[in-house]
Design a protein around this motif. Sequence first.
Motif, short mmCIF file in Angstrom:
data_model
loop_
_atom_site.label_atom_id
_atom_site.label_comp_id
_atom_site.label_asym_id
_atom_site.label_seq_id
_atom_site.Cartn_x
_atom_site.Cartn_y
_atom_site.Cartn_z
N UNK A 1 0.19 -19.94 -10.72
CA UNK A 1 -0.75 -18.63 -10.86
C UNK A 1 -0.71 -17.93 -9.53
N UNK A 2 -0.90 -16.36 -9.77
CA UNK A 2 -0.73 -15.76 -8.64
C UNK A 2 -2.17 -15.85 -7.89
N UNK A 3 -1.72 -15.89 -6.54
CA UNK A 3 -2.77 -15.96 -5.70
C UNK A 3 -3.91 -14.92 -5.91
N UNK A 4 -5.09 -15.34 -6.17
CA UNK A 4 -6.03 -14.09 -6.17
C UNK A 4 -7.06 -13.95 -4.97
N UNK A 5 -7.48 -12.97 -4.74
CA UNK A 5 -8.43 -12.81 -3.97
C UNK A 5 -9.90 -12.27 -4.46
N UNK A 6 -10.83 -12.65 -3.71
CA UNK A 6 -12.23 -12.42 -4.06
C UNK A 6 -12.49 -11.39 -2.89
N UNK A 7 -13.28 -10.37 -3.13
CA UNK A 7 -13.68 -9.44 -2.30
C UNK A 7 -15.03 -9.05 -2.43
N UNK A 8 -15.96 -9.88 -1.77
CA UNK A 8 -17.42 -9.67 -1.76
C UNK A 8 -17.78 -8.31 -0.97
N UNK A 9 -18.93 -8.15 -1.36
CA UNK A 9 -19.59 -6.99 -0.73
C UNK A 9 -19.92 -7.23 0.84
N UNK A 10 -19.32 -6.28 1.77
CA UNK A 10 -20.14 -6.80 3.29
C UNK A 10 -21.31 -6.58 3.10
N UNK A 11 -21.86 -5.55 2.47
CA UNK A 11 -23.54 -5.55 2.55
C UNK A 11 -23.82 -5.28 1.09
N UNK A 12 -24.39 -6.30 0.32
CA UNK A 12 -24.48 -6.16 -1.18
C UNK A 12 -25.72 -5.39 -1.15
N UNK B 1 -25.89 -7.74 -8.88
CA UNK B 1 -25.28 -9.18 -8.96
C UNK B 1 -23.83 -8.98 -9.35
N UNK B 2 -22.95 -9.42 -8.64
CA UNK B 2 -21.54 -9.19 -8.68
C UNK B 2 -21.09 -9.86 -10.20
N UNK C 1 -15.30 -5.56 -19.11
CA UNK C 1 -14.90 -6.65 -18.37
C UNK C 1 -15.28 -8.14 -19.41
N UNK D 1 -26.61 -15.99 -6.82
CA UNK D 1 -26.50 -15.45 -8.12
C UNK D 1 -26.30 -16.35 -9.13
N UNK E 1 -22.18 -11.94 0.64
CA UNK E 1 -21.75 -10.80 1.36
C UNK E 1 -21.64 -11.15 2.65
N UNK E 2 -20.92 -10.48 3.52
CA UNK E 2 -21.00 -10.71 4.89
C UNK E 2 -22.23 -10.77 5.60
N UNK F 1 -15.88 -7.49 9.50
CA UNK F 1 -16.18 -6.88 8.13
C UNK F 1 -17.60 -6.51 8.34
N UNK G 1 -14.57 -5.72 2.98
CA UNK G 1 -14.80 -7.01 2.41
C UNK G 1 -13.88 -8.13 3.29
N UNK G 2 -14.35 -9.32 3.36
CA UNK G 2 -13.37 -10.30 3.91
C UNK G 2 -12.61 -10.88 2.46
N UNK H 1 -11.37 -13.45 0.79
CA UNK H 1 -11.36 -14.78 0.52
C UNK H 1 -10.48 -15.07 -0.54
N UNK H 2 -9.78 -16.19 -0.43
CA UNK H 2 -8.88 -16.59 -1.59
C UNK H 2 -9.62 -17.47 -2.53
N UNK H 3 -9.19 -17.04 -3.86
CA UNK H 3 -9.78 -17.63 -4.90
C UNK H 3 -9.37 -19.05 -4.99
#
Lengths: 1009, 223
Positions: free
Chosen positions: A68-79, A84-85, A898, B79, B90-91, B114, B120-121, B123-125
């Motif tokens: 599977x392709x490498x997938x990234x998760x990009x969370x908020x820096x400041x949520x 709620x993501x 989604x 969550x 979050x960071x 960040x 964002x950082x 992260x690798x899933x």
Amino acid sequence: MSPVSGRGGEKEYWRTLEELAKSPEYEELLRREFPEGADLPPQHFSRRRFLQLMGASVALAGFSGCRWPKEEIVPYAHRPEGAVPGASRRFATTFEMGHRSTGLLVTSYDGRPIKAEGNPAHPVSAGTTDLYAQASVLGLYDPDRSRAPYRREGNGGAIVTWERFEEEARHIVTESAANGGAGLALLTGRSSSPSLGAMKARLLRAFPQARWYEYEPISWDSRREGTRIAFGAPYEVYADYGDARVILSLDNDLFGDDPAALRNAREIMARRDPDSREMNRLYVVESVFTTTGTVADHRLALKGSDIALFAGALMARLVAHHGVRPPDGFRSPEEGVVPERFVAAVASDLAQNRGRSVITAGANQGAAVHALVCDLNEALGNVGQTVRYIADDDPDRPSHAEAIGKLAVDMRAGKVDTLVLLGTNPVYDAPARIDFVSAMKKVRRAIHLGVYRDETAHRSNWHLPCAHYLESWGDARAADGTYCTVQPLIEPLYGGRTPAELIALLLGDETRTGYEIARRTMRESLDTGIDFEKFWRRALHEGIVPGTARPFAEPAVKRSAVAEAFGRLPKASAPFEVILHADQTVYDGRFANNSWLQEIPSHMTKLTWDNAANIGVATAKKLGVATGDLVRVTHGGGEITLPVFVTPGQAAGTAAIPLGYGRTAAGHVGSGVGVNAAAIRPADLSLILAGAKMEKVRGRKKLATTQAQYLIDNIGMQGRARRTAALVREGEFEAYRRDPAGALHGSHHPPLVNLWKELSTSGHAWGMATDLGKCTGCNACLAACQAENNIPVVGPDEVARGRGMHWIRIDRYFSGDVEDPDVTNQPLTCQQCENAPCEGVCPVGATQHSEEGLNDMVYNRCIGTRYCSNNCPYKVRRFNFFNNQKDLKEIEKMVYNPEVSPRPRGVMEKCSYCVQRIQNGKIAARNEGRPLADGEITPACAQVCPTGAITFGDLTDKASRVSKKHALHRAYYLLEELNIRPRNAFLARIRNTNPALTKEKESHGDTHG
Amino acid sequence: MSLKSKQHNLFLFPRWMNAVRPYIAVGMLLAPIYAVALIYYAFSPTTTMARYMPEQPVPYSHALHAGDLGIDCRYCHNTVEYGAAAAIPPTQVCMNCHATIRATSEKLAVVRESFESGMPIPWVRVHDLPDFVFFNHSAHVNRGVGCRSCHGRIDRMDTVYQEERLSMGWCLGCHRDPDPNIRPVASITDMTWEAPGDAARFGAKLREEKQIQPSEDCSVCHR
């Protein structure tokens, strides 16, 4: 006779004229197993090549895609707090379009607005929306949107920065400050925004010589002018249908064109429930078959210009027989034009329900008719009861027709140096007679602000991208004057600005952002109390400011003025006339680039991706044309050539042509679709073109209509027809009230034996009930379903092949006389059969029965045999013949929900009862440790439905609304003799007919044989 | 050549086929072995990505934070009890502590960056379900399915890896027999929790109490 008759009864239903005539083409369609072309083998593809590819793919199976392709998760820096993501949130805003403003709660996923729902607090929408609001979300992500300011010089031009325009704006400020704004003209569309109004006032204060024009191609100014005649000053008409027992619509599409369509639909349909209380009676006199006409108890097809005579005849009848005092100088029109019996029946019904009736006229009709309607409502004692008036907030505004005419004259006279066009597109939609294009050439500096670089932008020196309403701060007023807020769901994608922000630039104001302007306007125009911040935040949260509706006025009718204006109308109508109207889907052309709307079949013709001249059967015979033949229509020096569409019920001697097509610079979707009828429109913006000519010319055009597709074959064998249940059932209110139990007569079949083991279900049993009496065919459910379920569009060619993807199809059944038929709309989706025929035939188990009775469709299992669709008696399954997601740009994918997987090529799909909403609703209730409440889970179609025709819920809960509807005597199941046990019940349509008129109709029918 | 013989030739193998014949024979002999290998590979942990352990942009150790320090899972993945996703924090959450603790550590440079830039950082899933699967954390956690049931002993992982196969068969295994994996909701994040006595019997009791009926319907996960 049973009060609710089925097929076995005397009424014969038909969906197309070909069906009525039992033409060979129709028989062919009926016989076909698949839509045209669907069963053809692949072309340019030999058997040997196929085997080679099959062999290669088996041999190489191991090498493909295991990683599977490498997938990234990009969370908020400041949520942000509360975010709620991956979860949706809703924000209140207002969608303004011409004369209507709709309160919305827009669903946003991770910052992407994807779905609009009605704002329950909004006085018009009250939780529902129309199809435009649904589809407006797609417009936000339109890749054809204008992305940057553009400056045109000579034949060329270049993209420039906003700073460059701001520099230009400073010049304009300096110039206007020096000459008081002489030579500065602004043109806007209709807007109820208090902010824009405040900015207009500021501009005209700063530059008193500047001119501000308001113009809307689909204008309701004839009603405004009518009230001016009747009362001496313009008023807005506020009809309260909640108390009305008799409603007479004179060419007014109450559920479509009317600015308060959503409120009308809700209030009128609340009183059309034959099981709970009395029903209102709806009379519609109209030339074009509208959504209102389809639900009318009595519809009279009449030429647009004869409707004035109808109004006059009605007044005369009320005077002669019901003791109404005539207005001074009123002369009743000649007899014989309008059917006397119809007039007499309506008059007596109205007279018996004084103070409990409403007469309303549409935008087509002239000011004199509206004035007479004001007088009639007054004479019938409706004013103050069911009809109220609200003083116009800008009584000095010239009418839209005057405004656009005056502006063109000014431009030609060289009086306009700088023209600012705020979100309007007059080059496309102004009547050709005005010749806006040549007038614009005299303008030194034309600045166009628009969401698209459209026809007008191409003729302007400057084009500036306008912010979409989902990107804007602002405000609006609802039809009753309630103050509504507009807040952005997303930052402007392409740096667009709002009209109010542009005016601030042209004023050189310090307060520049829409946010600041909206706040300032609210502070200035409302009593916000001490804590403004709190008031503001509350207003944003609610979407409206309660208690800000405008007060009702009680103006006195100047009856002699009404009679005088009415007396000036022509005594007889021209033998032929063309009626222009806003298109049900693309409206006035502003949605031309919206592919959802282009592909939604128009409610009567089921035509997609095109406009045609709709003519009645007799007119077609006289002209010697059939559907698809080209005709030339001429009026006032303009001419257009377009195909005809033979539409039963279109008034004789008329042709109806929808506006909004024939765009030349709409974008990739809308350019070159259909014909622009503005070419024959008179300069006074009237929509009835008396004396227009129509002649047959050589040529035909293939029209992408869905009306004969997916036929339900229960009329193939006449013998069987006698014992099969009817597809559409109807009854009379009086008979139904006397004997509701008789309703079950429709279906006669031998005892039903199940071939298979009974399926056991546990937990909920989801079901739906659709009230045929309440479906107007407004298409809002189609748009909502498309937005919710990521349904692709396929384009006109594929639609013509029967490969449209809508999960809902609104079947439109005619019955009766071809010239004046009755219509019943039947929205049909997957019926979620308990003994589903589709499930047994799937070789890979891609369609499975869930424990809650849903007929689950597992896309990732489907291999595309289409056996299920073949075996579906309702023909509600849709197949992806192509990868409809493939060529989408990233920005277009942003509108996707989604919660629902997009379907690739070769996969079947269908209505799932919005299973994502069911699952999420169940999870939310379980997480909170409480049982699901009835009505908590609503599919998109039921949620959007303005009339509440669709009810969804749990059939195991006997107290649920849907269970109660299933238990009604008029509930029936489609093709129940097949023992497939659909979960969707239809409620027979009950018409509250006037006995005086039904007798006429019966005798009429007899003569026809 | 006559038309007839031309047509006839269409059904004859060309002469060079003679040379290829032995290879075809070998290929046919190997085909079953290939098929077996293919199927074995398709269901092997490599394919299902079990033990997948990508390198992360920050050398964050769950063993240290969740294990040694004993920080509850929900301090960061807050969550999980009401959202579908047990969101990556979050960071801001990292900086709650690291603003003062090891504030200058080299390893935390990415985090500080960040925090300052707002970017964002990446992260690798690790636990990656197919896009047509809709998994909801809150639905499981609130029924008493502990973190460990699917994620393994996170508190012992320096770098997080995928413990289970996360295949549909694996999901259904628990949906069909959830009892061994049900625990009191209060203990869902407890990595060391053990059922008193027989796990299945204890879980069955909890399932009865909470009326947990895991569904096997397709539309529960696929829509």
